[in-house]
Design a protein around this motif. Structure first.
Motif, PDB file in Angstrom:
ATOM      1  N   MET A 103       0.853  -1.282   0.166  1.00 56.78           N
ATOM      2  CA  MET A 103      -0.027   0.050  -0.107  1.00 56.78           C
ATOM      3  C   MET A 103       1.042   1.279   0.004  1.00 56.78           C
ATOM      4  O   MET A 103       0.502   2.274  -0.581  1.00 56.78           O
ATOM      5  CB  MET A 103      -0.773   0.154   1.288  1.00 56.78           C
ATOM      6  CG  MET A 103      -2.094  -0.577   0.962  1.00 56.78           C
ATOM      7  SD  MET A 103      -3.172  -0.225  -0.330  1.00 56.78           S
ATOM      8  CE  MET A 103      -4.180   1.166   0.427  1.00 56.78           C
ATOM      9  N   ASN A 104       1.840   1.307   0.985  1.00 56.10           N
ATOM     10  CA  ASN A 104       2.948   2.620   0.885  1.00 56.10           C
ATOM     11  C   ASN A 104       3.575   2.734  -0.713  1.00 56.10           C
ATOM     12  O   ASN A 104       3.526   3.753  -0.928  1.00 56.10           O
ATOM     13  CB  ASN A 104       4.107   2.324   1.863  1.00 56.10           C
ATOM     14  CG  ASN A 104       3.463   2.581   3.273  1.00 56.10           C
ATOM     15  OD1 ASN A 104       2.587   3.269   3.460  1.00 56.10           O
ATOM     16  ND2 ASN A 104       4.056   2.042   4.321  1.00 56.10           N
ATOM     17  N   ALA A 143       1.066   4.408  -2.639  1.00 59.28           N
ATOM     18  CA  ALA A 143       1.061   6.028  -2.086  1.00 59.28           C
ATOM     19  C   ALA A 143       2.251   6.682  -2.474  1.00 59.28           C
ATOM     20  O   ALA A 143       2.047   7.982  -2.969  1.00 59.28           O
ATOM     21  CB  ALA A 143       1.013   5.900  -0.252  1.00 59.28           C
ATOM     22  N   VAL A 144       3.190   6.204  -2.471  1.00 55.24           N
ATOM     23  CA  VAL A 144       4.503   6.732  -3.008  1.00 55.24           C
ATOM     24  C   VAL A 144       4.385   7.189  -4.494  1.00 55.24           C
ATOM     25  O   VAL A 144       4.661   8.322  -5.172  1.00 55.24           O
ATOM     26  CB  VAL A 144       5.787   6.068  -2.574  1.00 55.24           C
ATOM     27  CG1 VAL A 144       7.025   6.621  -3.533  1.00 55.24           C
ATOM     28  CG2 VAL A 144       6.130   5.884  -1.228  1.00 55.24           C
ATOM     29  N   ASN A 190       1.815   7.696  -6.277  1.00 51.12           N
ATOM     30  CA  ASN A 190       0.826   8.721  -6.590  1.00 51.12           C
ATOM     31  C   ASN A 190       1.714  10.256  -6.579  1.00 51.12           C
ATOM     32  O   ASN A 190       1.671  10.932  -7.384  1.00 51.12           O
ATOM     33  CB  ASN A 190      -0.320   8.750  -5.506  1.00 51.12           C
ATOM     34  CG  ASN A 190      -1.408   7.566  -5.890  1.00 51.12           C
ATOM     35  OD1 ASN A 190      -1.451   7.271  -6.884  1.00 51.12           O
ATOM     36  ND2 ASN A 190      -2.124   7.265  -4.967  1.00 51.12           N
ATOM     37  N   GLY A 191       2.474  10.194  -5.354  1.00 50.25           N
ATOM     38  CA  GLY A 191       3.188  11.331  -5.186  1.00 50.25           C
ATOM     39  C   GLY A 191       4.332  11.535  -6.245  1.00 50.25           C
ATOM     40  O   GLY A 191       4.450  12.732  -6.918  1.00 50.25           O
ATOM     41  N   GLN A 210       8.319  11.019   6.427  1.00 48.93           N
ATOM     42  CA  GLN A 210       6.935  10.633   6.062  1.00 48.93           C
ATOM     43  C   GLN A 210       6.817   9.097   6.542  1.00 48.93           C
ATOM     44  O   GLN A 210       7.471   8.623   7.244  1.00 48.93           O
ATOM     45  CB  GLN A 210       6.379  11.062   4.712  1.00 48.93           C
ATOM     46  CG  GLN A 210       6.932  12.590   4.303  1.00 48.93           C
ATOM     47  CD  GLN A 210       6.372  13.447   5.304  1.00 48.93           C
ATOM     48  OE1 GLN A 210       5.278  13.279   5.966  1.00 48.93           O
ATOM     49  NE2 GLN A 210       7.223  14.537   5.591  1.00 48.93           N
ATOM     50  N   ARG A 211       5.469   8.637   6.089  1.00 51.79           N
ATOM     51  CA  ARG A 211       5.562   7.085   6.530  1.00 51.79           C
ATOM     52  C   ARG A 211       6.304   5.919   5.997  1.00 51.79           C
ATOM     53  O   ARG A 211       6.399   5.242   6.507  1.00 51.79           O
ATOM     54  CB  ARG A 211       3.875   7.061   6.093  1.00 51.79           C
ATOM     55  CG  ARG A 211       3.390   5.794   6.866  1.00 51.79           C
ATOM     56  CD  ARG A 211       1.783   5.913   7.110  1.00 51.79           C
ATOM     57  NE  ARG A 211       1.290   4.785   7.599  1.00 51.79           N
ATOM     58  CZ  ARG A 211       0.121   4.651   7.993  1.00 51.79           C
ATOM     59  NH1 ARG A 211      -0.876   5.623   7.609  1.00 51.79           N
ATOM     60  NH2 ARG A 211      -0.435   3.586   8.451  1.00 51.79           N
ATOM     61  N   PRO A 212       6.330   6.154   4.386  1.00 53.83           N
ATOM     62  CA  PRO A 212       6.871   5.080   3.731  1.00 53.83           C
ATOM     63  C   PRO A 212       8.346   4.811   4.242  1.00 53.83           C
ATOM     64  O   PRO A 212       9.027   5.411   4.966  1.00 53.83           O
ATOM     65  CB  PRO A 212       6.966   5.379   2.544  1.00 53.83           C
ATOM     66  CG  PRO A 212       5.801   6.359   2.189  1.00 53.83           C
ATOM     67  CD  PRO A 212       6.195   7.152   3.412  1.00 53.83           C
ATOM     68  N   ARG A 213       8.783   3.393   4.170  1.00 52.12           N
ATOM     69  CA  ARG A 213      10.163   2.967   4.299  1.00 52.12           C
ATOM     70  C   ARG A 213      10.905   3.452   3.093  1.00 52.12           C
ATOM     71  O   ARG A 213      10.218   3.630   2.043  1.00 52.12           O
ATOM     72  CB  ARG A 213      10.264   1.516   4.521  1.00 52.12           C
ATOM     73  CG  ARG A 213       9.539   0.755   5.762  1.00 52.12           C
ATOM     74  CD  ARG A 213       9.617  -0.479   5.694  1.00 52.12           C
ATOM     75  NE  ARG A 213       8.805  -1.104   6.759  1.00 52.12           N
ATOM     76  CZ  ARG A 213       9.150  -1.419   7.969  1.00 52.12           C
ATOM     77  NH1 ARG A 213      10.280  -0.993   8.598  1.00 52.12           N
ATOM     78  NH2 ARG A 213       8.244  -1.974   8.828  1.00 52.12           N
ATOM     79  N   ARG A 214      12.048   3.374   3.249  1.00 46.68           N
ATOM     80  CA  ARG A 214      12.954   3.871   2.334  1.00 46.68           C
ATOM     81  C   ARG A 214      12.720   2.980   0.930  1.00 46.68           C
ATOM     82  O   ARG A 214      12.822   3.463  -0.091  1.00 46.68           O
ATOM     83  CB  ARG A 214      14.383   3.726   2.649  1.00 46.68           C
ATOM     84  CG  ARG A 214      14.793   4.657   3.742  1.00 46.68           C
ATOM     85  CD  ARG A 214      16.272   4.650   4.253  1.00 46.68           C
ATOM     86  NE  ARG A 214      16.576   5.752   5.156  1.00 46.68           N
ATOM     87  CZ  ARG A 214      17.757   6.228   5.676  1.00 46.68           C
ATOM     88  NH1 ARG A 214      18.834   5.689   5.027  1.00 46.68           N
ATOM     89  NH2 ARG A 214      17.960   7.079   6.572  1.00 46.68           N
ATOM     90  N   TRP A 253       9.710   3.721  -0.749  1.00 44.34           N
ATOM     91  CA  TRP A 253       9.758   5.095  -1.501  1.00 44.34           C
ATOM     92  C   TRP A 253      10.589   4.766  -3.002  1.00 44.34           C
ATOM     93  O   TRP A 253      10.127   5.293  -3.828  1.00 44.34           O
ATOM     94  CB  TRP A 253      10.477   6.123  -0.723  1.00 44.34           C
ATOM     95  CG  TRP A 253      10.686   7.389  -1.217  1.00 44.34           C
ATOM     96  CD1 TRP A 253       9.952   8.503  -1.321  1.00 44.34           C
ATOM     97  CD2 TRP A 253      11.898   7.786  -1.777  1.00 44.34           C
ATOM     98  NE1 TRP A 253      10.472   9.317  -1.929  1.00 44.34           N
ATOM     99  CE2 TRP A 253      11.545   9.468  -2.133  1.00 44.34           C
ATOM    100  CE3 TRP A 253      13.187   7.319  -2.136  1.00 44.34           C
ATOM    101  CZ2 TRP A 253      12.596  10.033  -2.850  1.00 44.34           C
ATOM    102  CZ3 TRP A 253      14.214   8.103  -2.738  1.00 44.34           C
ATOM    103  CH2 TRP A 253      13.700   9.425  -3.225  1.00 44.34           C
TER     104      TRP A 253
END
Lengths: 297, 290
Positions: free
Chosen positions: B1-2, B5-6, B8-9, B112-116, B119
């Motif tokens: 999920m993360n 999310a990344v 999208n950004g 922010q929230r995601p792990r490296r 990301w």
């Protein structure tokens, strides 16, 4: 909310940036992390956010190890200067962060409103003034609705009015349940904003407590002449350790209730007392005493 | 999920970044100018010459012009667009990562929230998708141009079969992904854009070609055995596997690639995977001090 045990960061073999740091920040307080430039404040904050790995020791931040997603989800942070994409608008920059954090877009407008950036939200970040950049940084830190805010020198580069606004904002943000950890090298700023302070010097925490605790007990200040005779009488009465002479003034570690007794002893001993005042050490005195530095004040 | 999310950004960042449009625009402009329009003007309005400065013996302008028509638009685009497109893909890859260090936004991303690694995965997917868009746009523009030129000339407007078009698209995408990931990895290693672009361009335009060009003159075939493991050679093998855009004098041995398309695709995928692994290791282990 933040706890470190023996947190240490060493670069190469010789540079010890942070040395055995034991820090405690409690829930709901505005904690000032105070130290001169180069004391290790930013390195510590970077370790708390998982940006830098400690050489030794451990930390718990918002109930998790530094850098853990579940912990970061509860933390809003600005490390040094706020960093955003210059070609994106303020809104789009926040949108990128909102996407990263999986928070609804609805919060963006609220965050921008709080920092009074709504009118400039659609303008490119590269056109923002320093103050606006800092405020966007705060907005970005707030869109997660964090339990813990970590702000590294948030007033750096701001003009006087910007500094006043930022301090007021930080005090407001610290009201209620939210915890704020703010680093600074400006004593006055920390004094105005913080409920508790940790002082770092050469990577070591040299003092931690409330401002009153750090200032210590009430003191008496006396101007008396001749000074050598006065010093002898005061030392006999209070002990040599309790008497110090600076800029022609005696600072006495003594209960103000003994003012009359001290005055009488001096006058009886042939010393003229021209001034006698009860007070407390300033935070600046404490800071200089702890760090041996006036740099950055 | 993360990762989603990344993604999208990252897509928002790439979509709104002028440098991406500049790179793709330059690529299209050069493809149109040198791949189609200039050749078409020369073949249409100038007198044919042969010899060292003219067309190869046995070829005619009419024959050469067929490369500009729809049936061979895949070959023409790949042979003309992969090296230059590769360079521009490299720049996009470098900028997507190097700017994070330059602007200090990597610390914003990592707090922010995601792990490296999540990301990085989101960023790599977004770059790969950008390369797909770049490949589609490039081929679409080439197809349209070839159709217009064939219509003007009253020539054959037959399209290649769908499988060839799809293979051409995938080949362009793979080659561009290789270059973009190469750039992204260089930017991760050097934590900046300038050094990464400099070294990337040096490799793309000089290093591999120079080394194997010089060695090839003296050593010959053994050099090609070594060269088959290098990325530029494999990108060329892949392009050559679609055949030449123009055909004259038969399919001589010189025109045939040293290794086949399967070898080329495998090697390029291995390089892409290696870049992902190297980027992941460095991004995960290093402190963020910028």
């Amino acid at each position: 909310m933040v706890e470190t045990r023996g947190l240490t960061k060493r670069y190469g073999g010789s540079i010890l940036a942070v040395d055995q740091l034991n820090l405690n920040v409690f829930k709901g307080e505005v904690y000032g992390f105070l130290g001169p430039n180069g004391a290790g404040k930013t390195t510590t904050l970077r370790m708390l956010l998982g940006l830098i790995r400690p050489t030794a020791g451990a930390a718990t931040v918002a109930g998790h190890a530094p850098g853990e997603p579940s912990g970061l989800a509860r933390i809003g942070a600005i490390v040094e200067t706020p960093a955003f994409y210059p070609y994106l608008s303020g809104w789009d920059n926040l949108k990128v962060i909102a996407d990263y954090c999986r928070v609804p877009d609805g919060r963006l407008a609220d965050a921008l409103e709080l920092v009074e950036l709504t009118p400039r939200a659609r303008h490119k970040f590269s056109t923002y003034s320093m103050g606006m950049k800092q405020r966007l940084g705060v907005a970005a830190a707030l869109i997660k609705q964090p339990d813990l805010l970590i702000l590294d020198e948030p007033t750096n580069g701001l003009d006087p009015q910007g500094m006043i606004d930022m301090r007021k904002l930080i005090v407001d943000l610290g009201k209620g349940e939210r915890t704020v950890l703010v680093s600074s090298h400006l004593l006055g700023e920390v004094e105005q904003m913080c409920t508790r302070i940790g002082v770092i010097q050469k990577g070591r925490l040299v003092a931690e407590g409330t401002i009153d605790e750090l200032r210590g007990a009430m003191t008496l200040t006396i101007r008396a002449a001749p000074a050598p005779q006065a010093q002898e009488i005061l030392a006999r009465l209070l002990g040599a350790d309790a008497v110090s002479l600076r800029d022609g003034l005696f600072a006495l570690k003594a209960d103000p209730a003994r003012s009359a007794e001290i005055n009488r002893a001096l006058v009886t001993g042939g010393v003229e007392v021209s001034e006698l005042q009860a007070g407390q050490r300033s935070l600046e005195d404490v800071f200089i005493e702890l760090t041996g530095s006036e740099g950055g004040l | 999920m993360n990762v989603l999310a990344v993604l999208n950004g990252e897509l928002l960042k790439l979509r709104k970044r002028p440098a991406v449009y500049v790179c793709i625009g330059i690529l299209l402009l050069l493809l149109l100018a040198f791949g189609y329009l200039l050749s078409w003007v020369v073949f249409t309005y100038t007198k044919q010459t042969t010899g060292p400065s003219g067309v190869p013996p046995g070829a005619t302008y009419a024959e050469l012009k067929k490369a500009l028509y729809p049936l061979r638009f895949i070959q023409n685009t790949l042979s003309g667009g992969t090296t230059l497109g590769g360079v521009l893909a490299l720049i996009i890859g470098v900028l997507s990562q190097g700017s994070e260090f330059g602007w200090g936004t990597i610390k914003t991303a990592f707090t922010q929230r995601p792990r490296r690694l999540e990301w990085l995965a989101g960023k790599l997917i977004s770059v790969a998708l950008t390369m797909l868009v770049m490949s589609v746009v490039l081929l679409a523009v080439a197809a349209l141009t070839s159709f217009i030129l064939a219509t003007i000339d009253g020539a054959d407007r037959t399209w290649p079969d769908a499988v060839t078009i799809l293979k051409g698209l995938l080949a362009a995408w793979l080659i561009y992904c290789f270059w973009a990931f190469f750039g992204l990895t260089l930017a991760t290693l050097f934590r900046q854009s300038a050094m990464a672009i400099g070294l990337g361009l040096a490799y793309a335009l000089v290093i591999e070609a120079l080394i194997f060009g010089l060695l090839g003159q003296f050593v010959g075939d053994p050099v090609r055995k070594v060269q088959q493991w290098f990325p530029l050679a494999n990108a060329n093998y892949l392009v050559q596997s679609f055949g030449q855009a123009t055909r004259f004098g038969g399919d001589g041995a010189a025109a045939r690639p040293y290794a086949d398309a399967t070898h080329a695709v495998t090697m390029l995928l291995v390089y892409c995977a290696a870049f992902v692994i190297v980027s992941a290791i460095f991004l995960q282990r290093r402190d963020v001090t910028s």
